[in-house]
Each structure stands twice: as structure tokens, then as C-alpha cells.
Scaffold this active site. Structure first.
Site, PDB file in Angstrom:
ATOM      1  CD  GLU A  24      -2.756  -1.419   0.117  1.00  0.00           C
ATOM      2  OE1 GLU A  24      -3.212  -0.419  -0.447  1.00  0.00           O
ATOM      3  OE2 GLU A  24      -2.988  -2.584  -0.263  1.00  0.00           O
ATOM      4  CB  VAL A  25       4.241   2.158  -0.716  1.00  0.00           C
ATOM      5  CG1 VAL A  25       4.546   1.642   0.676  1.00  0.00           C
ATOM      6  CG2 VAL A  25       4.695   1.172  -1.778  1.00  0.00           C
ATOM      7  CE  LYS A  27       3.818  -3.190  -4.998  1.00  0.00           C
ATOM      8  NZ  LYS A  27       3.221  -2.994  -3.653  1.00  0.00           N
ATOM      9  CE  LYS A  49       0.203  -7.152  -8.944  1.00  0.00           C
ATOM     10  NZ  LYS A  49       0.773  -6.152  -8.029  1.00  0.00           N
TER      11      LYS A  49
END
Length: 249
Positions: A24-25, A27, A49
Site C-alpha cells: 500500500e505504498v 506501486k 503484473k
């Protein structure tokens, strides 16, 4: 197929891996921003992905988010797993085939033959178990970076705790001989002292900073704004952090 435009030596081309200092930064939004800026600069872009987890939650997948915000030429997810766990753990829980390192490498290299830039978004942080090798040994996003010989973009938080996590990630990559830079995934609208202090420490490594809430923007606004969040290395126009800081402040 349109011809490739001449490469600028300052820019990152080819295969670029996107990891984070934690979950949860930002990306996915960062990946979308780089894709949007690169396409605006005339590059053919693919976003991959390897392992999407948490599909049971019903939330938009990372591929769906990137498609909505940036609309790259190609968006692919190689495997999906229901539970919101690390990809290898999610595969085991669901009794589904885990990601095999060399199969993932082959797909990425094949896309690199057809695109100017291939962005590969990881899951969680650098050493999260992604899948299995033929030997049965687990592999991580760091292993993928070394196998591909690719540059890595590390998405970090802007606030408290980021310096240690960012330094650990950069050191782990450096020890593996991997070139890496940092981008702030969400710069607050009203930054505090800790944000400015962290910025001054991270500037030597920074190649961009996204505003908090960028993912909720209208896609057209997002695509027009993305180059302003990124330095020329990532196909943006941010070339003076002092000016950026004055405007952000």
C-alpha cells in the site's frame, strides 16, 4: 506498428521493475503514472503484473487500475489468486499453480521485443515470495531483477519510517548489482516537517513524487499531469527539486 523514436540516454527504457518498501505504498498508481508519461513521450508501453492476489475482495485489479488511468498499449496479468496474500502463499492456499520464475522471465522478455518500455509491478516488497523455481525453491522480486538485469523503481512512503525501509531496499538491490531509484508514492497536500526532512534525505535517489489521491483523478487529468510528477529518467519533465518543493509548499 509505429517506429520506435530515438532513445534519450537519460531515460529508462527496456524492462523496469516496480517494487515497494511495503504494501500500500502506491506501486500501482506509480506504474500507471510512468506508463502515462512514457506514452505521452511517444514510447510503446507494456505493463505486466506477474501475480495478482486478493481477487476474492472484488476490488479492481491492478491491471484494471492501470488500464483506466493510463491506457498502455499492453496490460497483462500472468496469474490471479483469490486470497490477499503474497503470491506464493496465495497459490498454495488456493491449490493453484505457483508462478515459475523462468516462465515469467520469458513472457517479460517477449514483451520487451515488442515495446520500448515494459513495466513489471511486483507484490508487496522486494523479498516477498512470488513463486517457485523448477527446483522447488521460492523466488522473489529481487531474483527476478537479477535474472533480467533490469532497473528497479522503488516506491516509498513520504512520511515517518520511510528512510529505514527505503535504505534497506536500496541496499538489498545494490548488493545484488541492481540499479535502483526511488519515487514517493503519495506526497501529502499539507506536508509536515517529517515529510520535508525525508525529502531532503531522499532527493539524491528520487526520480519522482506523486501527489496523494492521484489514483482518484479523472484519467484525462491523470495522463496530462503525470509527466510533471516524474523526472526525465521516467519520461517526465520534473528537472528541479528546489522549484518543485517551492511549488509543493
Amino acid at each position: 506498428m509505429a517506429p520506435r523514436r530515438p532513445a534519450d540516454p537519460r531515460e529508462w527504457h527496456g524492462i523496469v521493475l516496480v517494487t515497494g518498501t511495503d504494501t500500500e505504498v502506491g506501486k500501482t498508481i506509480t506504474t500507471a503514472a510512468v506508463a502515462a508519461a512514457a506514452q505521452a513521450a511517444g514510447l510503446r508501453v507494456a505493463v505486466l503484473k506477474p501475480g495478482q492476489t486478493g481477487t476474492v475482495t472484488g476490488a479492481l485489479t491492478d491491471a484494471e487500475v492501470v488500464t483506466r488511468l493510463a491506457g498502455p498499449d499492453t496490460v497483462r496479468t500472468l496469474a490471479e489468486y483469490p486470497e490477499p496474500l503474497a503470491p506464493l502463499a496465495a497459490a498454495k492456499v488456493a491449490e493453484l499453480p505457483p508462478l515459475e520464475l523462468h516462465e515469467v522471465v520469458d513472457v517479460i522478455r517477449a514483451e520487451a521485443e515488442k515495446h520500448d518500455l515494459v513495466l513489471v509491478e511486483g507484490a508487496g516488497g522486494l523479498l516477498v515470495p512470488m513463486g517457485l523455481r523448477p527446483s522447488g525453491e521460492a523466488w522473489t522480486f529481487a531474483d527476478l531483477a537479477t535474472t533480467l538485469g533490469a532497473n528497479v523503481l522503488v516506491v516509498a512512503r513520504a512520511g515517518r519510517g520511510t528512510l529505514n525501509h527505503t535504505a534497506l531496499t536500496l541496499e538489498a538491490l545494490s548488493r545484488r548489482g541492481v540499479r535502483a531509484k526511488v519515487i514517493l508514492g503519495a506526497w501529502p497536500a499539507e506536508p509536515d516537517l517529517v515529510h520535508w526532512a525525508n525529502l531532503s534525505e531522499l532527493v539524491p535517489h528520487l526520480v519522482g513524487a506523486l501527489p496523494a489521491g492521484a489514483g482518484s483523478m479523472d484519467p484525462g487529468v491523470f495522463r496530462r499531469s503525470a509527466p510533471g510528477w516524474l523526472t526525465p529518467a521516467l519520461h517526465g519533465v520534473l528537472d528541479n527539486w528546489r522549484v518543485w518543493a517551492e511549488e509543493a509548499g
